[in-house]
Design a protein around this motif. Sequence first.
Motif, short mmCIF file in Angstrom:
data_model
loop_
_atom_site.label_atom_id
_atom_site.label_comp_id
_atom_site.label_asym_id
_atom_site.label_seq_id
_atom_site.Cartn_x
_atom_site.Cartn_y
_atom_site.Cartn_z
N PRO A 164 44.92 76.97 6.83
CA PRO A 164 45.01 76.67 5.00
C PRO A 164 43.44 76.64 4.55
CG PRO A 164 45.78 74.62 6.55
CD PRO A 164 45.93 75.57 7.39
N GLN A 165 42.42 76.70 6.22
CA GLN A 165 41.38 77.24 5.73
C GLN A 165 41.04 79.50 5.35
OE1 GLN A 165 39.10 75.33 8.25
NE2 GLN A 165 39.48 73.51 7.96
N GLY A 166 42.39 79.47 6.02
CA GLY A 166 42.12 80.89 6.12
C GLY A 166 41.75 81.41 7.12
N ALA A 167 41.74 80.82 8.21
CA ALA A 167 41.10 81.63 9.09
C ALA A 167 41.66 82.03 10.19
CB ALA A 167 40.66 80.53 10.00
N LYS A 168 42.99 80.95 10.30
CA LYS A 168 44.54 82.18 10.46
C LYS A 168 45.57 82.43 10.11
CE LYS A 168 42.29 81.91 15.14
NZ LYS A 168 42.62 82.69 16.09
N THR A 169 45.96 83.30 10.71
CA THR A 169 47.57 83.63 9.33
C THR A 169 48.78 83.56 9.69
OG1 THR A 169 47.79 85.91 11.07
CG2 THR A 169 45.95 86.21 9.52
N GLU A 170 50.07 84.06 9.11
CA GLU A 170 51.10 83.29 9.48
C GLU A 170 51.62 84.14 11.29
OE1 GLU A 170 52.61 80.77 8.75
OE2 GLU A 170 51.72 80.09 6.87
N ASP A 171 50.53 85.61 10.75
CA ASP A 171 51.27 85.98 12.38
C ASP A 171 50.70 84.96 13.85
OD1 ASP A 171 52.34 88.18 13.33
OD2 ASP A 171 50.23 88.93 13.79
N ASP A 172 49.30 84.89 13.42
CA ASP A 172 49.11 83.87 14.59
C ASP A 172 49.34 82.79 14.54
OD1 ASP A 172 46.99 85.97 14.79
OD2 ASP A 172 45.59 84.61 13.18
N LEU A 173 50.09 82.22 13.75
CA LEU A 173 51.04 81.37 14.28
C LEU A 173 51.84 81.55 14.38
CD1 LEU A 173 51.23 77.78 13.51
CD2 LEU A 173 52.83 78.53 11.24
N ASP A 174 52.76 82.31 14.37
CA ASP A 174 54.01 82.47 15.67
C ASP A 174 53.49 83.19 16.66
OD1 ASP A 174 55.53 82.75 13.06
OD2 ASP A 174 55.32 84.76 12.58
N ARG A 175 52.62 83.67 17.10
CA ARG A 175 52.10 84.25 18.09
C ARG A 175 52.24 82.68 19.48
NH1 ARG A 175 49.56 88.77 15.83
NH2 ARG A 175 47.64 87.82 15.79
N ALA A 176 51.96 82.15 18.11
CA ALA A 176 51.05 81.43 19.01
C ALA A 176 52.61 80.35 19.47
CB ALA A 176 50.06 80.20 17.99
N GLN A 177 53.04 79.49 18.28
CA GLN A 177 54.43 79.22 18.71
C GLN A 177 54.90 79.72 20.00
OE1 GLN A 177 56.00 79.10 14.90
NE2 GLN A 177 55.40 77.15 14.29
N LEU A 178 55.17 81.09 20.01
CA LEU A 178 56.55 81.92 20.58
C LEU A 178 55.78 81.33 22.38
CD1 LEU A 178 58.05 84.06 21.70
CD2 LEU A 178 56.52 86.05 21.00
N GLN A 179 54.27 81.98 22.03
CA GLN A 179 53.74 81.66 23.64
C GLN A 179 53.46 80.61 24.05
OE1 GLN A 179 51.09 84.02 24.95
NE2 GLN A 179 51.75 82.28 26.89
N LYS A 180 53.61 79.07 23.44
CA LYS A 180 54.26 77.72 23.02
C LYS A 180 56.20 77.57 24.10
CE LYS A 180 55.18 73.11 21.44
NZ LYS A 180 55.05 72.38 20.63
N VAL A 181 56.77 78.43 23.53
CA VAL A 181 57.51 78.49 24.41
C VAL A 181 58.01 79.00 25.25
CG1 VAL A 181 60.03 79.19 23.50
CG2 VAL A 181 59.30 78.11 21.21
N GLU A 182 57.67 80.02 24.85
CA GLU A 182 57.80 80.41 26.88
C GLU A 182 56.98 80.23 28.02
OE1 GLU A 182 55.03 84.42 25.42
OE2 GLU A 182 57.12 85.37 24.63
N ASN A 183 55.74 79.46 27.66
CA ASN A 183 55.08 78.41 28.64
C ASN A 183 55.64 77.27 29.06
OD1 ASN A 183 53.10 80.13 28.67
ND2 ASN A 183 51.70 79.12 26.77
N GLU A 184 56.49 76.66 27.50
CA GLU A 184 57.81 75.80 27.98
C GLU A 184 58.61 76.04 28.55
OE1 GLU A 184 59.92 72.24 25.55
OE2 GLU A 184 58.99 73.75 24.26
N THR A 185 58.94 76.80 28.70
CA THR A 185 60.09 77.45 29.59
C THR A 185 59.91 77.55 30.93
OG1 THR A 185 61.39 78.27 27.29
CG2 THR A 185 62.16 79.37 29.54
N GLU A 186 58.37 78.28 31.11
CA GLU A 186 58.00 78.56 32.45
C GLU A 186 57.81 77.34 32.49
OE1 GLU A 186 54.26 81.42 34.81
OE2 GLU A 186 54.81 81.34 32.41
N PHE A 187 57.63 76.53 32.39
CA PHE A 187 56.99 75.12 33.29
C PHE A 187 58.31 74.28 33.33
CE2 PHE A 187 56.61 70.09 31.92
CZ PHE A 187 55.75 70.14 33.66
N GLN A 188 58.99 74.12 33.14
CA GLN A 188 60.29 73.98 33.15
C GLN A 188 61.07 74.42 34.18
OE1 GLN A 188 61.69 71.16 31.59
NE2 GLN A 188 60.17 71.15 29.68
N THR A 189 61.25 75.79 33.59
CA THR A 189 61.57 76.50 35.33
C THR A 189 60.79 76.14 36.90
OG1 THR A 189 62.58 78.33 34.26
CG2 THR A 189 62.06 79.13 36.13
#
Length: 456
Positions: A164-189
Amino acid sequence: MFKTIAIGVAIVLVGGLLYFLLRDGGPQVDVVTATERPIQEYVDEQGKTRLPRIYKISMPFAARIGEITLEEGDQVKAGQLVAQIVQEDVEAEHAEAKAAVERLTASIRESADKTVENTTKQQAEYFVQSMVNTVEAAKTQMTASRSRFEYATTFLERVRKLIPQGAKTEDDLDRAQLQKVENETEFQTDALTYQAILSIDAATKLLPSMVSQYIDRKDLSVAVLQQEKAEAEARLRTAELRLARSKMTSPVNGIVLNKELTSEQQAAAGTLLLEIGQLDQLEVEAEILSQDATRIKPGNRAEIYGPSLGRKAGEGIVLTVDRVYPTGFTKVSSLGVEQQRVLVILRFDSDKIREVLEQHGLGVEYRVQVRIYTEEKASALVIPRSAIFRDLAGNWQAYVESGGRLQRRELKLGLMNDLNVEVLQGVAPGDHLLVSPESSLSEGDSVTAVVRPREE
């Protein structure tokens, strides 16, 4: 003249006859002379030869006995084979028992060898230690994965707040979500891997115990096998003993007295096969009336005689009383009278036994006449036993002929046997004594003495 001479001759003959009758004045009687000579007191009885010990060869156990070739009368040596069980039977039994022991010995040796098991246990212990390290590594990996997952989650929230402050873009948000999913999967594994390794670790820790239990079971198996081996060894010892006993030998130098079995056959344990004896140990036994046995002592001189030996009494084969049994027994005589008798054993002179056996052919259970001398005197005043009798008071008496008349003498007697007696008092040497005096005779009677030859 002739008539006068005939009358004179007749007178002389009648006078001589009257003188002869008046001088002798009685019947003829047999007399014997009392003389000094040896006398013995003895006991006469029937006896039989025997052996002090007869060696019996019998079946040591039930089996098939081979043919016995020895016969009665055969000489045998100590240690000589006299009978044997069929060897194929006992040898097969022995071989079977020996094979069982060898098989169990091999099984024990195999079961007692724990080289492979100990190596396996050592490997299991190494594997357990390796799994410990693996678990730690998996745990570290899971911890790192958790940290990355937590960071990815925090970073995603931060990106969302900065958009909302314009410091990050939607693209950054998508990459952050992807990173979370990957890290969560790695942790579960990593978490699942960690749990799986924990399970493997728990199972791995059981391996040394399993190997130890297997070793313990082998130890129990060895104990069972050792017990079976002990039983097999006992059977082997029995088989060895039976094998040794299957060959029966003579225990002494002797002669075969009796043979019970001849041909090969099955026989029960204890069946008598042979009897062996030593004839040089031959002795004589006699069953003596107990009242006579009290006068017999070990060491008394004795003899055996009779037609079978060609010897008469007093000239028999010399023996010595060996022993008098301490207990008697009851025996019924041929007339049906119960008698108390005692067994007396007589022994030959060891230097003469061989000569006796060869000359007279004595064997076991031969019937002989036995005379045992209980007391002897080299010189005594002896008269025939037939010359003595008892008066009404029971005193011993005899008639002595002196000067053609009878004198009744009271006697004191010493030794006595069937034929003669010793006179201690009442008769002098040279006196003539009536033999078998008739009851019609009495003291003072006139008799004509006829001296009878002395009986030995």
